[in-house]
Motif scaffolding. Structure first.
Motif, mmCIF file in Angstrom:
data_model
loop_
_atom_site.group_PDB
_atom_site.id
_atom_site.type_symbol
_atom_site.label_atom_id
_atom_site.label_comp_id
_atom_site.label_asym_id
_atom_site.label_seq_id
_atom_site.Cartn_x
_atom_site.Cartn_y
_atom_site.Cartn_z
ATOM 1 N N MET A 1 0.789 -1.281 0.232
ATOM 2 C CA MET A 1 -0.347 -0.343 -0.104
ATOM 3 C C MET A 1 0.940 1.120 -0.133
ATOM 4 S SD MET A 1 -1.312 2.992 1.903
ATOM 5 C CE MET A 1 -1.131 2.300 3.756
ATOM 6 N N ALA A 2 0.520 2.466 -0.473
ATOM 7 C CA ALA A 2 1.008 3.417 -0.826
ATOM 8 C C ALA A 2 0.469 4.648 -0.970
ATOM 9 C CB ALA A 2 2.060 3.677 -1.709
ATOM 10 N N PHE A 3 0.713 5.959 -0.529
ATOM 11 C CA PHE A 3 0.241 6.874 -0.827
ATOM 12 C C PHE A 3 0.354 7.650 -2.032
ATOM 13 C CE2 PHE A 3 0.176 6.575 3.665
ATOM 14 C CZ PHE A 3 -0.892 6.626 4.146
ATOM 15 N N ILE A 4 -0.108 8.249 -2.874
ATOM 16 C CA ILE A 4 -0.623 8.711 -4.143
ATOM 17 C C ILE A 4 -0.490 9.940 -4.161
ATOM 18 C CG2 ILE A 4 -0.583 8.610 -6.838
ATOM 19 C CD1 ILE A 4 0.683 5.851 -5.903
ATOM 20 N N ILE A 5 0.606 11.155 -4.099
ATOM 21 C CA ILE A 5 0.024 12.099 -3.996
ATOM 22 C C ILE A 5 0.140 13.052 -5.317
ATOM 23 C CG2 ILE A 5 -0.151 14.091 -3.239
ATOM 24 C CD1 ILE A 5 0.988 11.838 -0.822
ATOM 25 N N PHE A 6 -0.819 13.166 -5.927
ATOM 26 C CA PHE A 6 -1.181 13.492 -7.593
ATOM 27 C C PHE A 6 -1.724 15.196 -7.928
ATOM 28 C CE2 PHE A 6 -5.430 12.013 -7.472
ATOM 29 C CZ PHE A 6 -6.021 12.322 -9.064
ATOM 30 N N ASP A 7 -1.365 15.638 -8.489
ATOM 31 C CA ASP A 7 -1.978 16.825 -8.744
ATOM 32 C C ASP A 7 -1.986 16.497 -10.783
ATOM 33 O OD1 ASP A 7 -2.468 19.739 -8.034
ATOM 34 O OD2 ASP A 7 -1.970 20.044 -9.998
ATOM 35 N N LEU A 8 -2.922 18.016 -11.245
ATOM 36 C CA LEU A 8 -3.456 17.790 -12.769
ATOM 37 C C LEU A 8 -3.229 19.167 -12.877
ATOM 38 C CD1 LEU A 8 -6.572 15.440 -12.590
ATOM 39 C CD2 LEU A 8 -4.059 14.657 -12.888
ATOM 40 N N GLU A 9 -2.821 19.510 -14.402
ATOM 41 C CA GLU A 9 -2.988 20.773 -14.906
ATOM 42 C C GLU A 9 -4.385 20.301 -15.636
ATOM 43 O OE1 GLU A 9 -2.227 23.083 -13.946
ATOM 44 O OE2 GLU A 9 -1.221 22.495 -12.171
ATOM 45 N N PHE A 10 -5.028 21.233 -16.929
ATOM 46 C CA PHE A 10 -5.776 20.979 -17.145
ATOM 47 C C PHE A 10 -5.950 22.304 -18.091
ATOM 48 C CE2 PHE A 10 -7.525 19.884 -13.403
ATOM 49 C CZ PHE A 10 -7.982 18.525 -13.807
ATOM 50 N N ASN A 11 -6.439 21.839 -19.832
ATOM 51 C CA ASN A 11 -6.580 23.070 -20.763
ATOM 52 C C ASN A 11 -8.384 22.696 -21.076
ATOM 53 O OD1 ASN A 11 -5.407 25.132 -22.464
ATOM 54 N ND2 ASN A 11 -5.379 23.012 -23.966
ATOM 55 N N GLN A 12 -8.442 23.720 -21.679
ATOM 56 C CA GLN A 12 -10.198 24.190 -22.307
ATOM 57 C C GLN A 12 -9.636 25.507 -22.451
ATOM 58 O OE1 GLN A 12 -13.212 24.677 -20.853
ATOM 59 N NE2 GLN A 12 -13.981 23.159 -20.513
ATOM 60 N N GLU A 42 5.835 4.666 5.816
ATOM 61 C CA GLU A 42 6.464 6.090 7.190
ATOM 62 C C GLU A 42 6.255 7.588 5.872
ATOM 63 O OE1 GLU A 42 6.990 4.806 9.707
ATOM 64 O OE2 GLU A 42 6.401 3.588 9.232
ATOM 65 N N LEU A 43 5.931 7.717 5.130
ATOM 66 C CA LEU A 43 6.166 8.834 4.595
ATOM 67 C C LEU A 43 7.322 9.186 3.890
ATOM 68 C CD1 LEU A 43 3.354 11.216 6.847
ATOM 69 C CD2 LEU A 43 2.965 9.111 5.257
ATOM 70 N N ASN A 44 7.956 8.564 3.187
ATOM 71 C CA ASN A 44 9.355 8.831 2.988
ATOM 72 C C ASN A 44 8.695 8.560 1.198
ATOM 73 O OD1 ASN A 44 11.300 8.413 4.703
ATOM 74 N ND2 ASN A 44 9.895 6.042 5.335
ATOM 75 N N THR A 45 9.326 9.191 0.425
ATOM 76 C CA THR A 45 9.571 9.053 -1.080
ATOM 77 C C THR A 45 9.636 8.301 -1.468
ATOM 78 O OG1 THR A 45 9.404 11.646 -1.040
ATOM 79 C CG2 THR A 45 9.492 10.565 -3.021
ATOM 80 N N GLN A 46 8.976 7.202 -2.534
ATOM 81 C CA GLN A 46 9.402 5.949 -3.099
ATOM 82 C C GLN A 46 9.235 6.409 -4.966
ATOM 83 O OE1 GLN A 46 9.773 3.146 -1.493
ATOM 84 N NE2 GLN A 46 10.054 4.982 0.249
ATOM 85 N N GLY A 47 8.738 7.604 -5.358
ATOM 86 C CA GLY A 47 9.190 7.608 -6.686
ATOM 87 C C GLY A 47 8.450 9.002 -6.873
ATOM 88 N N LYS A 48 8.866 9.279 -7.946
ATOM 89 C CA LYS A 48 7.975 10.123 -8.327
ATOM 90 C C LYS A 48 7.337 10.077 -10.079
ATOM 91 C CE LYS A 48 11.053 13.422 -6.123
ATOM 92 N NZ LYS A 48 11.823 14.919 -6.578
ATOM 93 N N PHE A 49 6.479 10.941 -10.389
ATOM 94 C CA PHE A 49 5.812 10.954 -11.554
ATOM 95 C C PHE A 49 5.555 12.327 -12.684
ATOM 96 C CE2 PHE A 49 2.447 10.451 -14.910
ATOM 97 C CZ PHE A 49 2.657 9.021 -15.868
ATOM 98 N N ASN A 50 5.910 12.507 -14.102
ATOM 99 C CA ASN A 50 5.627 14.013 -14.197
ATOM 100 C C ASN A 50 5.835 13.636 -16.122
ATOM 101 O OD1 ASN A 50 5.804 16.334 -14.061
ATOM 102 N ND2 ASN A 50 7.440 17.009 -14.810
#
Length: 254
Positions: A1-12, A42-50
């Motif tokens: 199990m992990a926490f996936i903290i994510f954000d999006l940018e949009f266009n219209q 444990e709230l340690n960073t395991q990876g990044k996605f961009n």
């Protein structure tokens, strides 16, 4: 199990809408960037996605969106289409029992909608969600209709500002840093059901008269607004109603 903290940018940019069934569903807010930080328990960073996403629906960037995010159409055209990025994103998430964490619920809603627009498999996304904006706003006693903006929360929690906001990866990073500061076991995720429609009692409400608004602009500029200008005016009004561009100032009293 992990926490996936994510954000999006949009266009219209409706004037350039293409490859879309206008009758099936309302105009999409097309995702143009996904940024995410994966944390372990444990709230340690395991990876990044961009990833920037090659447009399917809109042929150009709305100027207001481009100015806000700094994203150009050239950056997007160099990316991959949404189905490919979605495949990579769900691979990054890896486990369906992970918990999605966002600043507000709009990104969750639009993520599932974009998956639907493209006819992709929604079951690959976790359904447990933590709306961090809700918990942090409650912590600082903010009213429901005036939730904290991400930048304001970062400032209140004394988190160093090292990168500009309104970039999906940067905002995901700041959201993760806020999460590390405030997370407690009592923050239980809620199950998100994209098919569930919130039923509210019908009440009379005031709505903006866009025809009158556009006529006022035409009166001010003594000419008719172009279709592009009309869409920009409408979008600017809608974006302003989100309160994400408001800021608190100290007013001196005599």
């Amino acid at each position: 199990m992990a926490f996936i903290i994510f954000d999006l940018e949009f266009n219209q940019d409706i004037s350039t809408l293409q490859n879309f069934d206008r009758e099936r569903v309302r105009y999409p807010f097309e995702i143009i960037q996904i940024g995410a930080i994966k944390l372990d328990t444990e709230l340690n960073t395991q990876g990044k996605f961009n990833h920037y996403i090659k447009p399917t629906f809109y042929a150009r960037m709305n100027p207001l969106v481009s100015e806000l995010t700094g994203i150009t159409i050239e950056q997007l055209l160099a990316g991959e289409p949404f189905p490919e990025i979605y495949q990579a994103y769900t691979t990054f998430i890896d486990e369906t029992d992970s918990i999605l964490c966002t600043w507000g619920m709009s990104d969750i809603t639009e993520l599932f909608r974009n998956v639907e627009y493209h006819g992709l498999d929604q079951t690959r996304l976790p359904r447990r969600v933590i709306d961090l904006q809700f918990y942090v706003s409650e912590q600082f006693n903010r009213p429901r209709k005036n939730r904290l903006r991400l930048q304001h929360a970062v400032e209140l929690l004394n988190i160093p500002i090292t990168h500009p906001f309104h970039n999906a990866l940067n905002d995901a990073y700041y959201t993760a840093e806020v999460f590390k500061k405030v997370y407690k076991a009592s923050m239980q995720p809620k199950l998100y059901d994209p098919s569930q429609k919130t039923i509210r009692p019908r009440v009379a409400k005031r709505v903006i008269d866009f025809d009158q608004l556009l006529r006022q602009f035409e009166k001010m500029y003594t000419r008719k607004m172009t279709e592009e200008e009309q869409e920009m005016i409408k979008l600017a009004y809608k974006m302003g109603r989100t309160n994400q561009f408001t800021k608190e100032v100290t007013v001196s009293t005599p």
